[in-house]
Design a protein around this motif. Structure first.
Motif, PDB file in Angstrom:
ATOM      1  N   UNK A   1       6.236 -20.497  10.067  1.00 49.38           N
ATOM      2  CA  UNK A   1       6.460 -22.085  10.621  1.00 49.38           C
ATOM      3  C   UNK A   1       4.661 -22.141  10.007  1.00 49.38           C
ATOM      4  N   UNK A   2       4.602 -23.106   9.739  1.00 47.23           N
ATOM      5  CA  UNK A   2       3.031 -23.494   9.483  1.00 47.23           C
ATOM      6  C   UNK A   2       2.711 -24.860  10.549  1.00 47.23           C
TER       7      UNK A   2
ATOM      8  N   UNK B   1       9.255 -26.598  -5.843  1.00 49.99           N
ATOM      9  CA  UNK B   1       8.947 -26.106  -4.464  1.00 49.99           C
ATOM     10  C   UNK B   1       7.801 -26.395  -4.049  1.00 49.99           C
ATOM     11  N   UNK B   2       7.854 -26.699  -2.278  1.00 51.38           N
ATOM     12  CA  UNK B   2       7.476 -27.550  -1.791  1.00 51.38           C
ATOM     13  C   UNK B   2       7.094 -26.380   0.114  1.00 51.38           C
ATOM     14  N   UNK B   3       7.264 -27.845   0.982  1.00 52.84           N
ATOM     15  CA  UNK B   3       7.460 -27.498   2.496  1.00 52.84           C
ATOM     16  C   UNK B   3       8.584 -28.595   2.742  1.00 52.84           C
TER      17      UNK B   3
ATOM     18  N   UNK C   1      -2.463 -28.837   4.060  1.00 50.48           N
ATOM     19  CA  UNK C   1      -4.060 -28.420   4.560  1.00 50.48           C
ATOM     20  C   UNK C   1      -3.318 -29.661   5.767  1.00 50.48           C
ATOM     21  N   UNK C   2      -2.483 -29.011   6.687  1.00 50.94           N
ATOM     22  CA  UNK C   2      -2.547 -29.534   8.050  1.00 50.94           C
ATOM     23  C   UNK C   2      -3.149 -30.567   8.965  1.00 50.94           C
TER      24      UNK C   2
ATOM     25  N   UNK D   1       6.142 -27.228   9.095  1.00 50.23           N
ATOM     26  CA  UNK D   1       6.580 -26.712   7.629  1.00 50.23           C
ATOM     27  C   UNK D   1       6.936 -25.522   7.507  1.00 50.23           C
ATOM     28  N   UNK D   2       7.706 -25.388   6.428  1.00 51.90           N
ATOM     29  CA  UNK D   2       8.051 -24.427   6.147  1.00 51.90           C
ATOM     30  C   UNK D   2       8.373 -24.124   4.659  1.00 51.90           C
TER      31      UNK D   2
END
Length: 199
Positions: free
Chosen positions: A37-38, A60-62, A148-149, A174-175
């Motif tokens: 988990x980001x 693909x993504x989050x 980039x959070x 996010x994952x």
């Protein structure tokens, strides 16, 4: 990084669980890297996509974390599991926690044509017209992604250089995830990090 949550039919992990294969012609399959988990900072991932047998699309993504969903009988076997499927949105919204900041609950990039879609799981999925979409060369086999959070962006890279920022306004947790919408088959491998030239 591993794909530890699988949803839909006819998708399997390879030995290291960082690779997925889709081998049949039925419906939609999705996988989530739910064990990573980001929450803050910068997060890099490399995706190697093989569409040589793919008649359909691979994205693909989050996505927001969905803990325990891989053990939910209904969703594990649901043929049409995809975060862009509005049939699921009401149930997905029930998983919301205080860590779901903002209104971008998933954001996916389609490797074949460069389109990018996101949603707050209400209303419709929205296409992100990102800055370098018109210059994107479809069918890239290996691509990098940066979440980039610190500034709330998801970007795509190829050949070690940034192609463009897919979406801004990302916040919270996010994952990484991958989805197949196919008629034949395909595969994707994910690994942590990316070799950047212009970082």
């Amino acid at each position: 990084l591993t794909f530890d949550q699988l949803f839909g039919f006819f998708v399997c992990q390879e030995d290291d669980k960082a690779a997925l294969q889709r081998w049949s012609d039925a419906g939609v399959s999705s996988a989530i890297c739910g064990n990573h988990v980001m929450r803050a900072g910068k997060h890099w991932a490399t995706f190697v996509c093989d569409q040589s047998l793919l008649a359909g699309s691979l994205s693909v993504g989050v996505i927001r974390p969905l803990p325990g969903w891989e053990d939910h009988r209904v969703f594990r076997v649901l043929e049409e599991f995809h975060p862009a499927n509005p049939i699921l949105w009401e149930v997905l919204r029930r998983e919301r926690t205080s860590r779901w900041e903002g209104d971008v609950h998933f954001c996916h990039f389609y490797q074949s044509d460069g389109r990018c879609f996101y949603s707050n799981w209400e209303g419709d999925s929205t296409e992100s017209i990102w800055d370098s979409y018109n210059n994107y060369e479809g069918g890239i086999g290996t691509l990098g992604m940066l979440l980039d959070l610190d500034i709330g962006t998801l970007s795509v890279y190829r050949n070690g250089q940034k192609v463009g920022t897919l979406k801004d306004g990302l916040a919270g947790v996010y994952c990484w995830s991958a989805c197949f919408i196919v008629r034949i088959g395909g595969s994707v491998t994910m690994e942590r990090g990316y070799d950047v030239i212009d970082a």
